[in-house]
Design a protein around this motif. Structure first.
Motif, PDB file in Angstrom:
ATOM      1  N   PHE A   1       0.850  -1.193   0.000  1.00 41.85           N
ATOM      2  CA  PHE A   1       0.000   0.000   0.000  1.00 41.85           C
ATOM      3  C   PHE A   1       0.881   1.238   0.000  1.00 41.85           C
ATOM      4  O   PHE A   1       1.743   1.400   0.859  1.00 41.85           O
ATOM      5  CB  PHE A   1      -0.911   0.014   1.229  1.00 41.85           C
ATOM      6  N   VAL A   2       0.659   2.121  -0.978  1.00 40.69           N
ATOM      7  CA  VAL A   2       1.476   3.327  -1.128  1.00 40.69           C
ATOM      8  C   VAL A   2       0.720   4.572  -0.674  1.00 40.69           C
ATOM      9  O   VAL A   2       1.258   5.435   0.004  1.00 40.69           O
ATOM     10  CB  VAL A   2       1.946   3.501  -2.590  1.00 40.69           C
ATOM     11  N   GLY A   3      -0.555   4.681  -1.065  1.00 41.97           N
ATOM     12  CA  GLY A   3      -1.329   5.873  -0.742  1.00 41.97           C
ATOM     13  C   GLY A   3      -1.246   6.906  -1.850  1.00 41.97           C
ATOM     14  O   GLY A   3      -1.030   6.564  -3.018  1.00 41.97           O
ATOM     15  N   PHE A   4      -1.381   8.179  -1.506  1.00 38.00           N
ATOM     16  CA  PHE A   4      -1.319   9.252  -2.496  1.00 38.00           C
ATOM     17  C   PHE A   4       0.125   9.502  -2.936  1.00 38.00           C
ATOM     18  O   PHE A   4       1.052   9.421  -2.126  1.00 38.00           O
ATOM     19  CB  PHE A   4      -1.887  10.550  -1.927  1.00 38.00           C
ATOM     20  N   LEU A   5       0.300   9.812  -4.205  1.00 42.45           N
ATOM     21  CA  LEU A   5       1.620  10.217  -4.686  1.00 42.45           C
ATOM     22  C   LEU A   5       1.972  11.589  -4.110  1.00 42.45           C
ATOM     23  O   LEU A   5       1.102  12.460  -3.998  1.00 42.45           O
ATOM     24  CB  LEU A   5       1.623  10.303  -6.215  1.00 42.45           C
ATOM     25  N   PRO A   6       3.230  11.827  -3.767  1.00 43.83           N
ATOM     26  CA  PRO A   6       3.631  13.149  -3.275  1.00 43.83           C
ATOM     27  C   PRO A   6       3.399  14.210  -4.353  1.00 43.83           C
ATOM     28  O   PRO A   6       3.546  13.934  -5.549  1.00 43.83           O
ATOM     29  CB  PRO A   6       5.119  12.983  -2.994  1.00 43.83           C
ATOM     30  N   GLU A   7       3.056  15.410  -3.939  1.00 47.19           N
ATOM     31  CA  GLU A   7       2.882  16.500  -4.885  1.00 47.19           C
ATOM     32  C   GLU A   7       4.236  17.018  -5.377  1.00 47.19           C
ATOM     33  O   GLU A   7       4.357  17.442  -6.524  1.00 47.19           O
ATOM     34  CB  GLU A   7       2.083  17.636  -4.240  1.00 47.19           C
ATOM     35  N   ASN A   8       5.231  16.974  -4.518  1.00 43.68           N
ATOM     36  CA  ASN A   8       6.575  17.406  -4.901  1.00 43.68           C
ATOM     37  C   ASN A   8       7.156  16.429  -5.911  1.00 43.68           C
ATOM     38  O   ASN A   8       7.226  15.222  -5.664  1.00 43.68           O
ATOM     39  CB  ASN A   8       7.460  17.472  -3.649  1.00 43.68           C
ATOM     40  N   ASN A   9       7.578  16.936  -7.069  1.00 45.69           N
ATOM     41  CA  ASN A   9       8.057  16.073  -8.147  1.00 45.69           C
ATOM     42  C   ASN A   9       9.299  15.270  -7.762  1.00 45.69           C
ATOM     43  O   ASN A   9       9.437  14.105  -8.160  1.00 45.69           O
ATOM     44  CB  ASN A   9       8.338  16.897  -9.408  1.00 45.69           C
TER      45      ASN A   9
ATOM     46  N   LYS B   1      10.201  14.219  -4.725  1.00 45.86           N
ATOM     47  CA  LYS B   1       9.791  13.137  -3.824  1.00 45.86           C
ATOM     48  C   LYS B   1       8.986  12.084  -4.572  1.00 45.86           C
ATOM     49  O   LYS B   1       9.104  10.879  -4.299  1.00 45.86           O
ATOM     50  CB  LYS B   1       8.970  13.711  -2.662  1.00 45.86           C
ATOM     51  N   LYS B   2       8.182  12.540  -5.523  1.00 48.35           N
ATOM     52  CA  LYS B   2       7.383  11.603  -6.323  1.00 48.35           C
ATOM     53  C   LYS B   2       8.290  10.683  -7.127  1.00 48.35           C
ATOM     54  O   LYS B   2       8.096   9.459  -7.150  1.00 48.35           O
ATOM     55  CB  LYS B   2       6.452  12.381  -7.261  1.00 48.35           C
ATOM     56  N   ASN B   3       9.295  11.260  -7.781  1.00 53.35           N
ATOM     57  CA  ASN B   3      10.210  10.462  -8.595  1.00 53.35           C
ATOM     58  C   ASN B   3      11.032   9.499  -7.738  1.00 53.35           C
ATOM     59  O   ASN B   3      11.293   8.358  -8.139  1.00 53.35           O
ATOM     60  CB  ASN B   3      11.138  11.373  -9.397  1.00 53.35           C
ATOM     61  N   GLU B   4      11.441   9.950  -6.557  1.00 52.47           N
ATOM     62  CA  GLU B   4      12.194   9.083  -5.654  1.00 52.47           C
ATOM     63  C   GLU B   4      11.351   7.899  -5.208  1.00 52.47           C
ATOM     64  O   GLU B   4      11.829   6.757  -5.152  1.00 52.47           O
ATOM     65  CB  GLU B   4      12.667   9.887  -4.433  1.00 52.47           C
ATOM     66  N   LEU B   5      10.085   8.172  -4.895  1.00 51.25           N
ATOM     67  CA  LEU B   5       9.182   7.102  -4.462  1.00 51.25           C
ATOM     68  C   LEU B   5       8.972   6.090  -5.581  1.00 51.25           C
ATOM     69  O   LEU B   5       9.090   4.874  -5.367  1.00 51.25           O
ATOM     70  CB  LEU B   5       7.840   7.695  -4.032  1.00 51.25           C
ATOM     71  N   LEU B   6       8.673   6.583  -6.776  1.00 52.72           N
ATOM     72  CA  LEU B   6       8.394   5.682  -7.895  1.00 52.72           C
ATOM     73  C   LEU B   6       9.629   4.887  -8.292  1.00 52.72           C
ATOM     74  O   LEU B   6       9.529   3.712  -8.671  1.00 52.72           O
ATOM     75  CB  LEU B   6       7.865   6.485  -9.084  1.00 52.72           C
TER      76      LEU B   6
END
Length: 262
Positions: free
Chosen positions: A128-136, A138-143
């Motif tokens: 379970f991940v939840g919402f993607l971060p709005e900050n690009n 942080k989003k790219n790091e997560l993905l």
């Protein structure tokens, strides 16, 4: 004692007897939006004071609740829908309670990602991940950290972001089977099966849960090498060729690009 109480995610009847009992017994109820919570409480004729507890006042409100708990009060914490602490306020106060050695418990109930996963028919393990971060960044790091994960993945998406989120997920994870679930336990609940490449073309209304199937595709290195060679011979840059092959074989673009420079 703090009672962390799950509330219905759609149909108001989806609440446990124990949850109603607890909400009737506490001194007050901390909630995200008093107007939203009042609808549920009025439905069950629960007459308890409501205090605001949301992501913008979570730290201060947590301290107020802790002081009341130390004075012997029983308090309930609820979110607008589902389980507090799951993409909703809740984890901050739990960590404070652990530090302060104060009593708390969870009153079982619904959570949207559990329903969506069962509706998808996909197999465990699941992340379970939840919402993607709005900050690009942080989003790219997560993905990037999820690109090699072999489990099914679950994301929450808002109606204004669902289409774009699926494009971002496709670019990061390659093409995989998905189940897009909306309006869980409500009259117009639906599950739309598709792929990340095809995205979602249904009604854009309500909250969405996206379940992405496991990444089980086995890579044939010879096919990868042949596809790269073909694209490079056509005049594509290493970066563009890597991006295309990554999508075809559901691989990370950076790994393919690095292999070209080794």
């Amino acid at each position: 004692m703090l009672y962390i109480v799950a509330t219905p995610i759609g149909n108001l009847k989806e609440i446990t007897y124990r949850a109603i009992e607890v909400l009737n017994s506490v001194e007050y109820i901390a909630c995200e939006d008093t107007r939203t919570s009042k609808i549920l409480l009025d439905h069950y004729d629960i007459k308890k004071p409501l205090k605001s507890y949301h992501k913008f006042n979570e730290n201060k409100s947590s301290m107020d609740i802790i002081n009341d708990l130390k004075n012997g009060k029983d308090i309930a914490l609820i979110s607008d829908a589902g389980m507090p602490g799951i993409s909703d306020p809740g984890n901050i106060i739990v960590n404070h309670l652990i530090k302060e050695n104060l009593s708390y418990t969870v009153i079982s109930g619904p959570s949207a990602f559990v329903n969506a996963f069962v509706l998808s028919g996909f197999e465990t393990p699941v992340t379970f991940v939840g919402f993607l971060p709005e900050n690009n960044t942080k989003k790219n790091e997560l993905l990037d950290s999820l690109s090699d994960v072999k489990s099914s993945l679950i994301f929450y998406c808002s109606p204004h972001s669902i289409v774009e989120d699926l494009k971002v997920l496709y670019n990061a994870l390659g093409d995989r089977k998905i189940a897009v679930v909306r309006e869980i336990s409500k009259k117009f609940e639906e599950v739309n099966f598709s792929t990340l490449k095809d995205g979602y073309g249904g009604v854009v209304k309500g909250e969405f849960v996206v379940v992405i199937d496991k990444n089980l595709q086995k890579t044939d290195n010879n096919n990868v090498d042949n596809d790269l060679k073909t694209l490079l011979n056509m005049g594509l840059s290493k970066s563009d060729a890597s991006k295309i092959v990554a999508k075809i074989h559901n691989l990370k673009k950076n790994d393919i690009y690095k292999s070209l420079n080794n």
